[in-house]
Design an enzyme around this catalytic site. Structure first.
Site, short mmCIF file in Angstrom:
data_model
loop_
_atom_site.label_atom_id
_atom_site.label_comp_id
_atom_site.label_asym_id
_atom_site.label_seq_id
_atom_site.Cartn_x
_atom_site.Cartn_y
_atom_site.Cartn_z
N HIS A 202 16.30 4.46 -9.35
CA HIS A 202 15.05 4.10 -10.00
C HIS A 202 14.82 5.04 -11.19
O HIS A 202 15.31 6.18 -11.20
CB HIS A 202 13.88 4.22 -9.03
CG HIS A 202 13.92 3.22 -7.92
ND1 HIS A 202 12.86 3.05 -7.06
CD2 HIS A 202 14.89 2.36 -7.51
CE1 HIS A 202 13.16 2.11 -6.17
NE2 HIS A 202 14.39 1.68 -6.43
N GLU B 268 12.24 6.81 -12.16
CA GLU B 268 11.61 8.09 -11.83
C GLU B 268 12.56 9.02 -11.09
O GLU B 268 12.59 10.22 -11.35
CB GLU B 268 10.34 7.88 -10.99
CG GLU B 268 9.29 7.04 -11.67
CD GLU B 268 9.45 5.54 -11.43
OE1 GLU B 268 8.52 4.79 -11.78
OE2 GLU B 268 10.49 5.11 -10.90
N CYS C 131 7.36 4.23 -6.56
CA CYS C 131 7.49 3.79 -5.17
C CYS C 131 7.44 5.02 -4.25
O CYS C 131 7.40 6.16 -4.71
CB CYS C 131 8.79 3.02 -4.97
SG CYS C 131 10.27 4.06 -5.01
N CYS D 152 10.41 7.46 -4.93
CA CYS D 152 10.24 8.21 -6.18
C CYS D 152 9.07 9.18 -6.08
O CYS D 152 9.14 10.30 -6.60
CB CYS D 152 10.04 7.24 -7.34
SG CYS D 152 11.54 6.28 -7.69
#
Length: 150
Positions: free
Chosen positions: A54, A56, A84, A87
């Site tokens: 992801h 992040e 999320c 993250c």
């Protein structure tokens, strides 16, 4: 102050669009210290064949290798979409002290159908250190890249 946040949020949305153009999910993130972008990252789930890549998490992974704890604590992570749970955990452990996001988990769920939609504020609230969270900011703008993707 909002104008400063909007500038960096728009950059994170540009990174999300760039991720899509490379065949990845529409997420982008950047790290800002003293009003300057010091690091950027995009989602790379498909290009790296790794579901954990992801934006992040990519950003935090690079940041903890490049910057000391003081720099991280004085930095703000801007992201095109609310982080999320995975993250959020990486942000918490990195020592980054502020998160500013565009699209909320609720806004993303409306477009994508949702999956493990846990607000980052809830994740951070379970920790012992405080992380400031601002958002959603420019949510409608951020949702456009999601609408064209999902």
């Amino acid at each position: 102050m909002t104008e400063i946040h909007e500038k960096f949020i728009r950059k994170s949305i540009e990174l999300a669009q760039s991720a899509v153009e490379k065949g990845n999910h529409p997420f982008g993130a950047l790290l800002v210290k003293d009003g300057e972008i010091i690091l950027t990252a995009e989602n790379s789930v498909h290009t790296e064949n790794d579901c954990t890549r992801h934006a992040e998490l990519n950003l935090v992974s690079m940041a903890v290798r490049q910057f000391n704890a003081d720099t991280l604590a004085q930095s703000t992570l801007y992201t095109s979409t609310e982080p999320c749970a995975m993250c959020s955990g990486s942000i918490y452990w990195s020592g980054i002290s502020r998160v500013v996001f565009a699209c909320s988990v609720e806004g993303l769920a409306e477009i994508s159908g949702g999956n493990l939609m846990l607000p980052c504020r809830e994740v951070f609230s379970r920790g012992q250190k405080e992380i400031e969270v601002l958002g959603p900011i420019l949510e409608a703008e951020s949702q456009k890249v999601h609408q064209s993707f999902w």
